[in-house]
Design a protein around this motif. Structure first.
Motif, short mmCIF file in Angstrom:
data_model
loop_
_atom_site.label_atom_id
_atom_site.label_comp_id
_atom_site.label_asym_id
_atom_site.label_seq_id
_atom_site.Cartn_x
_atom_site.Cartn_y
_atom_site.Cartn_z
N VAL A 160 12.33 -35.90 63.99
CA VAL A 160 13.57 -35.14 63.83
C VAL A 160 14.19 -35.54 62.51
N ILE A 161 14.55 -34.56 61.69
CA ILE A 161 15.20 -34.81 60.41
C ILE A 161 16.54 -34.08 60.41
N LEU A 162 17.61 -34.83 60.26
CA LEU A 162 18.97 -34.28 60.27
C LEU A 162 19.65 -34.69 58.97
N SER A 163 20.16 -33.71 58.23
CA SER A 163 20.75 -34.02 56.92
C SER A 163 22.05 -33.26 56.72
N THR A 164 22.97 -33.90 55.99
CA THR A 164 24.18 -33.22 55.55
C THR A 164 24.20 -33.19 54.03
N PHE A 165 24.68 -32.08 53.50
CA PHE A 165 24.86 -31.89 52.07
C PHE A 165 26.26 -31.35 51.85
N GLN A 166 26.85 -31.67 50.71
CA GLN A 166 28.19 -31.15 50.47
C GLN A 166 28.18 -29.62 50.40
N ASP A 167 27.18 -29.07 49.73
CA ASP A 167 27.03 -27.62 49.62
C ASP A 167 25.55 -27.28 49.62
N ARG A 182 28.56 -27.08 53.55
CA ARG A 182 29.39 -25.91 53.25
C ARG A 182 28.51 -24.78 52.72
N GLY A 183 28.74 -23.59 53.23
CA GLY A 183 27.99 -22.44 52.77
C GLY A 183 26.53 -22.43 53.20
N MET A 184 26.17 -23.26 54.19
CA MET A 184 24.78 -23.35 54.61
C MET A 184 24.37 -22.09 55.37
N SER A 185 23.26 -21.50 54.97
CA SER A 185 22.75 -20.32 55.67
C SER A 185 22.06 -20.75 56.95
N ALA A 186 21.78 -19.77 57.82
CA ALA A 186 21.17 -20.08 59.11
C ALA A 186 19.75 -20.59 58.96
N GLU A 187 19.10 -20.28 57.82
CA GLU A 187 17.74 -20.75 57.57
C GLU A 187 17.58 -21.01 56.07
N SER A 226 23.30 -25.04 59.47
CA SER A 226 24.59 -24.93 60.16
C SER A 226 25.69 -25.11 59.13
N ALA A 227 26.54 -24.09 58.99
CA ALA A 227 27.60 -24.12 57.99
C ALA A 227 28.79 -24.94 58.48
N LEU A 228 29.35 -25.75 57.58
CA LEU A 228 30.53 -26.55 57.89
C LEU A 228 31.77 -25.91 57.25
N PRO A 229 32.92 -25.97 57.91
CA PRO A 229 34.16 -25.52 57.27
C PRO A 229 34.43 -26.31 56.00
N HIS A 230 35.21 -25.73 55.10
CA HIS A 230 35.41 -26.32 53.77
C HIS A 230 35.95 -27.75 53.86
N LYS A 231 36.88 -28.01 54.76
CA LYS A 231 37.50 -29.34 54.84
C LYS A 231 37.00 -30.14 56.05
N HIS A 232 35.83 -29.83 56.53
CA HIS A 232 35.27 -30.58 57.66
C HIS A 232 35.02 -32.03 57.25
N LEU A 280 32.61 -33.89 57.71
CA LEU A 280 31.26 -34.15 57.22
C LEU A 280 31.03 -33.64 55.81
N SER A 281 31.93 -32.79 55.31
CA SER A 281 31.66 -32.13 54.03
C SER A 281 31.74 -33.07 52.84
N GLU A 282 32.29 -34.27 53.02
CA GLU A 282 32.34 -35.25 51.93
C GLU A 282 31.26 -36.32 52.08
N GLU A 283 30.34 -36.12 53.02
CA GLU A 283 29.29 -37.11 53.25
C GLU A 283 27.92 -36.57 52.86
N TRP A 284 27.03 -37.49 52.64
CA TRP A 284 25.62 -37.17 52.39
C TRP A 284 24.82 -38.07 53.32
N SER A 285 24.12 -37.47 54.25
CA SER A 285 23.37 -38.25 55.23
C SER A 285 21.96 -37.70 55.38
N VAL A 286 21.02 -38.60 55.57
CA VAL A 286 19.65 -38.23 55.94
C VAL A 286 19.26 -39.14 57.09
#
Length: 426
Positions: free
Chosen positions: A298-305, A332-337, A345-351, A353-359
């Protein structure tokens, strides 16, 4: 009787009933509990539960049918005076709202007070409805109920997802018990034994129909089992036998809903500072570890945009997804694929998680995570600075990943497709 007519008949009072199959301790033969199995109207096209649920979903009646099955299970156990000396296993659909409809609340409260309940979910639900499933787990454990993960082994991807759920009971799919030993069975058994050893979960073998199956179940590490060798589904006995043996519940503490991967790891590991180039190198290393495995990590990642994701990263994620891994990208602005097979999964602008980078990378026998948060207004040599930590502590990595899974809200049709098309041997 046609399907539509049978569905309406099922939703009338008493239209859905429960039969019960015993679960026994494989060493002592003592009955530990019963699994409630829903049945539609007798001799109708929807008598089998799989056909009943398959008809209910496209008709928009899944919630009504699922709650009818649950209440039939509870009512039958209460009528038989099961009490809390035996355990009742009840199958549930995780995408059905956890809060009971008004007409069922009194019965649900009574079941919570008088019965010892374990809710049973299939491994497909772990893949297709992770956020909803985690909410269901929280709801159940707040009521001191347990969680069983059913059909383990029918899809190897579930093996890496087991620790996110932390089930009290792991139920081996009957094909694992009845089939011939293979390398894939070895992978499944190794992963299940590892999780049971780590968490204390009880392993249950399904489909035990012969003495040969019983010996296979014991060899596979099962403590309890069910199948025709011990009893076919039917009415509950009267009186229900009590047993000194019980299925232990793990009493897993609830995770705060507002947690992020950074907050999870920061509380347990020292932070360091680095620039984006260093973090990219660490993230790439973790992602490349997953490409070397063949057991559905399983690979789960967050990106700012989304537009900050490098093309080579998307290509690597698409390769992993194509091999059967669950790959999720949030931002932010993440498309469904964002890449073929990748769940976005798109995050709200001020969520938060939007200031984090995780892998976060989790396999049956490996775990690693990078968590980072940008330092506002801090630059060295023109480069942005980040507070970050790296951990391979499995409990921390899984907790960080669970915080991300709670935020997954992708296109439902896409996730259903992913769950149904994962290659069985990926």
């Amino acid at each position: 009787m046609g399907t539509s007519e049978a569905l309406q008949e099922a939703l009338r009072p008493g239209g859905i009933r429960s039969v019960y199959q015993p679960l026994v301790h494989l060493e002592t033969g003592q009955i530990l509990g019963y699994e409630a199995l829903g049945r539609g109207p007798q001799d109708s096209p929807l008598e089998a539960p799989t056909k009943l649920l398959a008809a209910a979903r496209p008709a928009g009646l899944l919630a009504e049918v699922d709650w009818a099955c649950r209440t039939a299970a509870f009512q039958g156990a209460l009528d038989a005076d099961m009490g809390n000396t035996s355990t009742l296993f009840v199958n549930v659909e995780p995408d059905v709202a956890v809060e009971a409809p008004r007409q069922h609340r009194e019965l649900l409260d009574r079941a919570g007070a008088e019965l010892r309940v374990i809710l049973e979910v299939t491994e497909r639900a772990v893949i297709s409805r992770p956020a909803e499933l985690l909410r269901l787990v929280d709801w159940a454990r707040a009521r001191s109920w347990g969680i069983a993960l059913d059909d383990v082994g029918s899809n190897p991807l579930c093996l890496a997802l087991m620790p996110f759920l932390e089930p009290d009971v792991i139920k081996l799919d009957l094909r694992v018990v009845q089939g011939r030993p293979t390398a894939e069975v070895g992978l499944i058994v190794s992963a299940v034994m590892s999780e049971a050893e780590r968490s204390g979960a009880t392993v249950v073998a399904e489909g035990i129909e012969t003495e040969e199956h019983l010996q296979a179940a014991l060899a596979l590490g099962a403590v309890a089992g069910q199948g025709w060798l011990f009893g076919r589904p039917g009415p509950l006995p009267s009186p229900i036998p009590s047993s000194p043996d019980t299925i232990a519940l793990l009493r897993v503490p609830a995770s705060p809903a507002e947690q992020t991967p950074f907050s999870v790891v920061r509380s347990a590991r020292p932070l360091r500072q680095g620039d984006k180039r260093l973090l990219l190198g660490i993230a790439t290393y973790l992602e490349e570890q997953a490409t070397a495995w063949h057991d559905g990590p399983v690979i789960l990642s967050t990106f700012q945009d989304q537009d900050e994701i490098e093309a080579v990263t998307l290509e690597r994620y698409a390769t992993l997804a194509g091999r059967g891994s669950l790959v999720v990208a949030l931002g932010r602005g993440m498309s469904a694929e964002p890449a073929p097979g990748v769940v976005g999964s798109a995050l709200p602008h001020k969520h938060r998680l939007s200031e984090e980078w995780s892998v976060v990378v989790v396999g049956p026998h490996y775990a690693g995570a990078l968590v980072a948060r940008q330092r506002k207004g801090t630059r060295i040599g023109g480069e942005e600075r980040w507070d970050f930590a790296v951990t391979h502590d499995r409990s921390l990595v899984v907790a960080a990943g669970r915080a991300l899974l709670r935020q997954v809200a992708p296109d439902e049709q896409k996730l259903d497709t992913l769950a149904s098309t994962r290659p069985a041997g990926a």
